[in-house]
Design a protein around this motif. Sequence first.
Motif, PDB file in Angstrom:
ATOM      1  N   SER A  48      17.423 -13.521  -4.102  1.00  0.00           N
ATOM      2  CA  SER A  48      16.819 -13.755  -2.795  1.00  0.00           C
ATOM      3  C   SER A  48      15.351 -13.327  -2.827  1.00  0.00           C
ATOM      4  O   SER A  48      14.893 -12.687  -3.766  1.00  0.00           O
ATOM      5  CB  SER A  48      17.568 -12.968  -1.726  1.00  0.00           C
ATOM      6  N   VAL A  49      14.630 -13.634  -1.798  1.00  0.00           N
ATOM      7  CA  VAL A  49      13.218 -13.290  -1.701  1.00  0.00           C
ATOM      8  C   VAL A  49      13.084 -11.768  -1.733  1.00  0.00           C
ATOM      9  O   VAL A  49      13.891 -11.043  -1.167  1.00  0.00           O
ATOM     10  CB  VAL A  49      12.627 -13.862  -0.395  1.00  0.00           C
ATOM     11  N   SER A  50      12.058 -11.288  -2.403  1.00  0.00           N
ATOM     12  CA  SER A  50      11.856  -9.865  -2.569  1.00  0.00           C
ATOM     13  C   SER A  50      11.793  -9.159  -1.217  1.00  0.00           C
ATOM     14  O   SER A  50      11.117  -9.601  -0.301  1.00  0.00           O
ATOM     15  CB  SER A  50      10.557  -9.616  -3.341  1.00  0.00           C
ATOM     16  N   ALA A  51      12.505  -8.037  -1.122  1.00  0.00           N
ATOM     17  CA  ALA A  51      12.564  -7.295   0.138  1.00  0.00           C
ATOM     18  C   ALA A  51      11.496  -6.211   0.207  1.00  0.00           C
ATOM     19  O   ALA A  51      11.473  -5.440   1.147  1.00  0.00           O
ATOM     20  CB  ALA A  51      13.950  -6.676   0.283  1.00  0.00           C
ATOM     21  N   LEU A  52      10.613  -6.108  -0.799  1.00  0.00           N
ATOM     22  CA  LEU A  52       9.571  -5.089  -0.783  1.00  0.00           C
ATOM     23  C   LEU A  52       8.520  -5.416   0.259  1.00  0.00           C
ATOM     24  O   LEU A  52       8.124  -6.562   0.428  1.00  0.00           O
ATOM     25  CB  LEU A  52       8.908  -4.990  -2.155  1.00  0.00           C
ATOM     26  N   SER A  53       8.056  -4.392   0.927  1.00  0.00           N
ATOM     27  CA  SER A  53       7.023  -4.613   1.935  1.00  0.00           C
ATOM     28  C   SER A  53       5.663  -4.825   1.264  1.00  0.00           C
ATOM     29  O   SER A  53       5.455  -4.462   0.109  1.00  0.00           O
ATOM     30  CB  SER A  53       6.953  -3.428   2.886  1.00  0.00           C
ATOM     31  N   LYS A  54       4.742  -5.398   2.018  1.00  0.00           N
ATOM     32  CA  LYS A  54       3.403  -5.632   1.479  1.00  0.00           C
ATOM     33  C   LYS A  54       2.690  -4.331   1.177  1.00  0.00           C
ATOM     34  O   LYS A  54       1.892  -4.240   0.258  1.00  0.00           O
ATOM     35  CB  LYS A  54       2.571  -6.463   2.462  1.00  0.00           C
ATOM     36  N   GLU A  55       2.998  -3.291   1.927  1.00  0.00           N
ATOM     37  CA  GLU A  55       2.366  -1.993   1.716  1.00  0.00           C
ATOM     38  C   GLU A  55       2.764  -1.410   0.356  1.00  0.00           C
ATOM     39  O   GLU A  55       1.923  -0.904  -0.382  1.00  0.00           O
ATOM     40  CB  GLU A  55       2.764  -1.031   2.830  1.00  0.00           C
ATOM     41  N   ILE A  56       4.033  -1.522   0.009  1.00  0.00           N
ATOM     42  CA  ILE A  56       4.494  -1.006  -1.283  1.00  0.00           C
ATOM     43  C   ILE A  56       3.916  -1.842  -2.414  1.00  0.00           C
ATOM     44  O   ILE A  56       3.502  -1.315  -3.441  1.00  0.00           O
ATOM     45  CB  ILE A  56       6.038  -0.995  -1.334  1.00  0.00           C
ATOM     46  N   LYS A  57       3.868  -3.148  -2.229  1.00  0.00           N
ATOM     47  CA  LYS A  57       3.329  -4.023  -3.270  1.00  0.00           C
ATOM     48  C   LYS A  57       1.854  -3.746  -3.547  1.00  0.00           C
ATOM     49  O   LYS A  57       1.403  -3.859  -4.675  1.00  0.00           O
ATOM     50  CB  LYS A  57       3.504  -5.487  -2.881  1.00  0.00           C
ATOM     51  N   SER A  58       1.101  -3.384  -2.523  1.00  0.00           N
ATOM     52  CA  SER A  58      -0.328  -3.178  -2.713  1.00  0.00           C
ATOM     53  C   SER A  58      -0.675  -1.756  -3.143  1.00  0.00           C
ATOM     54  O   SER A  58      -1.803  -1.495  -3.524  1.00  0.00           O
ATOM     55  CB  SER A  58      -1.083  -3.521  -1.436  1.00  0.00           C
ATOM     56  N   SER A  59       0.279  -0.829  -3.111  1.00  0.00           N
ATOM     57  CA  SER A  59      -0.036   0.553  -3.466  1.00  0.00           C
ATOM     58  C   SER A  59       0.622   1.024  -4.742  1.00  0.00           C
ATOM     59  O   SER A  59       0.341   2.113  -5.213  1.00  0.00           O
ATOM     60  CB  SER A  59       0.351   1.490  -2.323  1.00  0.00           C
ATOM     61  N   THR A  60       1.503   0.227  -5.352  1.00  0.00           N
ATOM     62  CA  THR A  60       2.169   0.628  -6.597  1.00  0.00           C
ATOM     63  C   THR A  60       2.080  -0.487  -7.628  1.00  0.00           C
ATOM     64  O   THR A  60       1.916  -1.656  -7.289  1.00  0.00           O
ATOM     65  CB  THR A  60       3.659   0.955  -6.358  1.00  0.00           C
ATOM     66  N   VAL A  61       2.220  -0.096  -8.882  1.00  0.00           N
ATOM     67  CA  VAL A  61       2.258  -1.057  -9.977  1.00  0.00           C
ATOM     68  C   VAL A  61       3.729  -1.330 -10.264  1.00  0.00           C
ATOM     69  O   VAL A  61       4.394  -0.562 -10.949  1.00  0.00           O
ATOM     70  CB  VAL A  61       1.553  -0.503 -11.228  1.00  0.00           C
ATOM     71  N   ILE A  62       4.257  -2.393  -9.715  1.00  0.00           N
ATOM     72  CA  ILE A  62       5.683  -2.686  -9.802  1.00  0.00           C
ATOM     73  C   ILE A  62       6.030  -3.144 -11.212  1.00  0.00           C
ATOM     74  O   ILE A  62       5.403  -4.033 -11.769  1.00  0.00           O
ATOM     75  CB  ILE A  62       6.080  -3.741  -8.761  1.00  0.00           C
ATOM     76  N   GLY A  63       7.035  -2.494 -11.799  1.00  0.00           N
ATOM     77  CA  GLY A  63       7.499  -2.847 -13.133  1.00  0.00           C
ATOM     78  C   GLY A  63       6.810  -2.092 -14.255  1.00  0.00           C
ATOM     79  O   GLY A  63       7.094  -2.325 -15.419  1.00  0.00           O
ATOM     80  N   ALA A  64       5.902  -1.171 -13.951  1.00  0.00           N
ATOM     81  CA  ALA A  64       5.181  -0.438 -14.991  1.00  0.00           C
ATOM     82  C   ALA A  64       5.889   0.854 -15.377  1.00  0.00           C
ATOM     83  O   ALA A  64       5.473   1.517 -16.313  1.00  0.00           O
ATOM     84  CB  ALA A  64       3.760  -0.128 -14.537  1.00  0.00           C
ATOM     85  N   ASN A  65       6.954   1.214 -14.697  1.00  0.00           N
ATOM     86  CA  ASN A  65       7.677   2.437 -15.006  1.00  0.00           C
ATOM     87  C   ASN A  65       8.486   2.252 -16.281  1.00  0.00           C
ATOM     88  O   ASN A  65       9.219   1.273 -16.432  1.00  0.00           O
ATOM     89  CB  ASN A  65       8.613   2.789 -13.841  1.00  0.00           C
ATOM     90  N   ILE A  66       8.373   3.207 -17.219  1.00  0.00           N
ATOM     91  CA  ILE A  66       9.125   3.123 -18.465  1.00  0.00           C
ATOM     92  C   ILE A  66      10.192   4.211 -18.562  1.00  0.00           C
ATOM     93  O   ILE A  66      10.930   4.254 -19.532  1.00  0.00           O
ATOM     94  CB  ILE A  66       8.188   3.205 -19.688  1.00  0.00           C
TER      95      ILE A  66
END
Length: 133
Positions: A48-66
């Motif tokens: 389904s369409v991503s449920a992340l808010s725009k605020e989280i998307k603009s303040s974190t690097v999504i997928g960079a956690n190892i």
Amino acid sequence: MAISSAGLLRKIITTKEATALVVIRGFAAGGAKAKKGGKGGSTADSPSVSALSKEIKSSTVIGANIFKDSSDPKILSDSEYPEWLWHLLDKRPPLSELRRKSIETLPYEDLKRFVKLDNRSRIKDNNTLKVKS
């Protein structure tokens, strides 16, 4: 997988068994299912369409956690990153352009690059001469 399937193929004696093996072997999951909705349509299995808010998307690097027990890193302000980071994607001159310039006028970084690329070019030329003879 390739080694085990090669072992299976050695055991097959007749062509009848070989065709049975080809018929049994399928493709990746969902390959045999017909898509609903035709070309470009959504399927029941699609996320389904991503449920992340725009605020989280603009303040974190999504997928960079190892790490397993950590969260994605936050985006910092430009002043908090080192200066060299902003020059990583700058265009650097190729060897042909460096050869056209005077060596005495080159900056130190370009001179280092010229020596490195020139050595690499000479090594390639010597290797091609050795192969030909």
